[in-house]
Design an enzyme around this catalytic site. Structure first.
Site, short mmCIF file in Angstrom:
data_model
loop_
_atom_site.label_atom_id
_atom_site.label_comp_id
_atom_site.label_asym_id
_atom_site.label_seq_id
_atom_site.Cartn_x
_atom_site.Cartn_y
_atom_site.Cartn_z
CG PHE A 128 -1.85 1.25 1.16
CD1 PHE A 128 -2.96 1.28 0.33
CD2 PHE A 128 -1.56 2.40 1.90
CE1 PHE A 128 -3.77 2.41 0.24
CE2 PHE A 128 -2.37 3.53 1.82
CZ PHE A 128 -3.48 3.53 0.99
CG ASP A 214 5.56 3.48 2.02
OD1 ASP A 214 5.54 4.00 3.15
OD2 ASP A 214 4.56 3.44 1.28
CE LYS A 243 -0.95 5.71 7.84
NZ LYS A 243 -0.56 4.99 6.63
C1 LIG Z 1 -0.81 5.31 5.22
C2 LIG Z 1 0.20 4.85 4.25
C3 LIG Z 1 0.42 5.54 3.04
C4 LIG Z 1 -0.42 6.72 2.61
O1 LIG Z 1 -0.33 7.81 3.47
P1 LIG Z 1 -1.43 8.99 3.36
O2 LIG Z 1 -0.96 10.00 4.38
O3 LIG Z 1 -2.75 8.39 3.70
O4 LIG Z 1 -1.38 9.52 1.99
C5 LIG Z 1 1.43 5.09 2.21
N1 LIG Z 1 2.19 4.03 2.54
C6 LIG Z 1 2.01 3.34 3.69
C7 LIG Z 1 2.90 2.18 4.00
C8 LIG Z 1 1.01 3.71 4.57
O5 LIG Z 1 0.81 3.01 5.70
#
Ligand SMILES: *Cc1c(COP(=O)(O)O)cnc(C)c1O
Length: 389
Positions: A128, A214, A243
């Site tokens: 994701f 990420d 986050k």
């Molecule tokens: C939450 C998340 C995203 C997206 O972040 P947003 O602030 O919602 O755009 C991308 N990568 C990972 C691994 C995430 O947990």
């Protein structure tokens, strides 16, 4: 009354109006233990006094100017964040998706610098990376993509945790980068083998690919280190986080080192709000507090304790498929879909989350106390036993 909000979320029937530490109070004054932290955002808990103070002081002084000018708070945060992340430079945006967009753009610049006309990035099944067009195209979940075709091209997908599958792609001369989560969060806290990130590091070195991590969910002490790559020492070229960085104030960051840190030039990329004085003041307070409280070590110790306790209360219960975690990224996987558990936990005053259908995901605040951890395990294991009975 017509609902004026677009129906992007299926919402639970509760609204909160106050928070303190690991606790939230709803509009009827009922109290809930928060074991999801706004999806790994409020790692310092709710209304942390250091963040509140930083926000109030900064709001009274200066909220926004523009990236057309120097921003002292942004420079200070850049110095602090690159140091804890082991990176050279940073670009600030406003979300995780935006941080990943910057990473994807860096990979393409890197490719064009190598005269590759159609640069491709290796991405993983089950990943994701966000909801913008490029990041949903990078995401390995059809549900996130369906209806939004045509997708952005230039992504090649392989199974998560499979080094051999990436190595096989070495023959493809269009590849310029690998984008991967050190732990897959939305996919149910999937933790790869210890040799996975070092193996990717080696492949990237051998092929002049950028290793891009990420760490939007795993970063900022949650995994038990400042960043999850530090468990293995496989330092990436590009690292994204968001986050927990603002403890709820919107901020995302794309960090880079070495040649990847030199790719952007004036005019290549930008963000109106990115790195403004207000959000940077909050993020500086977050990093200082994590440092002062030793929250990486706390997350590690508490995560180990929670895993032990969950194993001892749930091991052997029919219907439990797996219990796993790294730091305070924790999962209990069942043998059946369990979305109803979220409402059942809410009724008991506990906030949890179910992801990937049959995985109960726990992302408690890193300041969770020992007694709160006990309450969490007691309430949750009772609920799960009842659900499986
Ligand atoms: C939450 C998340 C995203 C997206 O972040 P947003 O602030 O919602 O755009 C991308 N990568 C990972 C691994 C995430 O947990």
């Amino acid at each position: 009354m017509p609902n004026t909000l677009m129906t992007t979320y299926g919402r639970l029937p509760v609204s909160f109006e106050k928070g303190d530490g690991s606790w939230l109070w709803d509009t009827d004054g009922r109290r809930y233990l928060d074991a999801i932290s706004g999806i790994a955002v409020c790692s310092l808990g709710h209304a942390h006094p250091a963040v509140t103070r930083a926000l109030c002081e900064q709001a009274g002084q200066l909220v926004h100017t523009s990236n057309l000018y120097g921003i002292q708070r942004q420079q200070a945060l850049g110095d602090r964040l690159t140091t804890v992340a082991g990176m050279d430079r940073v670009f600030f945006g406003n979300s995780g998706a935006e941080a990943n967009e910057a990473a994807i753009k860096l990979a393409r610049l890197h490719g064009h610098g190598r005269d590759i006309a159609r640069p491709a990035i290796v991405v993983m099944e089950g990943s994701f990376h966000g909801r913008t067009l490029a990041t949903l195209s990078a995401t390995g979940n059809r549900k996130v993509q369906a209806g939004f075709e045509p997708l952005v091209s230039g992504f090649l997908r392989v199974p998560y945790g499979d080094l051999e599958a990436i190595a096989t792609l070495s023959k493809n001369k269009d590849i310029v980068a690998v984008l991967v989560e050190p732990v897959q969060g939305e996919n149910g806290i999937r933790i790869p083998n210890d040799d996975y990130l070092p193996g990717i590091r080696q492949l990237c070195d051998n092929n002049d690919w950028l290793m891009m991590l990420d760490e939007i969910q795993s970063g900022l002490c949650r995994s038990g280190e400042w960043f999850a790559w530090q468990h293995s020492g496989a330092r990436p070229d590009v690292l994204t986080c968001a986050k927990a960085l603002g403890n709820g104030v919107p901020i995302g960051a794309c960090l880079a080192r070495g040649k990847a840190a030199e790719l952007f030039h004036p005019g290549n990329h930008g963000s109106t709000f990115g790195g403004n004085p207000l959000v940077c003041a909050a993020a500086l307070a977050v990093i200082d507090t994590m440092d002062e409280l030793g929250l990486a070590a706390r997350a590690k110790a508490l995560g180990e304790r929670l895993l032990t306790d969950l194993h001892s209360t749930l091991d052997g219960v029919a219907g439990i498929s797996a219990i796993r975690g790294q730091g305070l990224l924790l999962a209990i996987e069942l043998d059946r879909p369990c979305a109803e558990l979220v409402q059942q936990a809410l009724d008991e005053g506990l906030l949890i989350n179910v992801t990937a259908g049959q995985v109960v995901r726990l992302l408690p605040p890193l300041i969770l106390g020992d007694d709160e951890a006990t309450m969490l395990v007691d309430t949750l294991s009772t609920l799960i036993r009842r659900f499986l009975a």
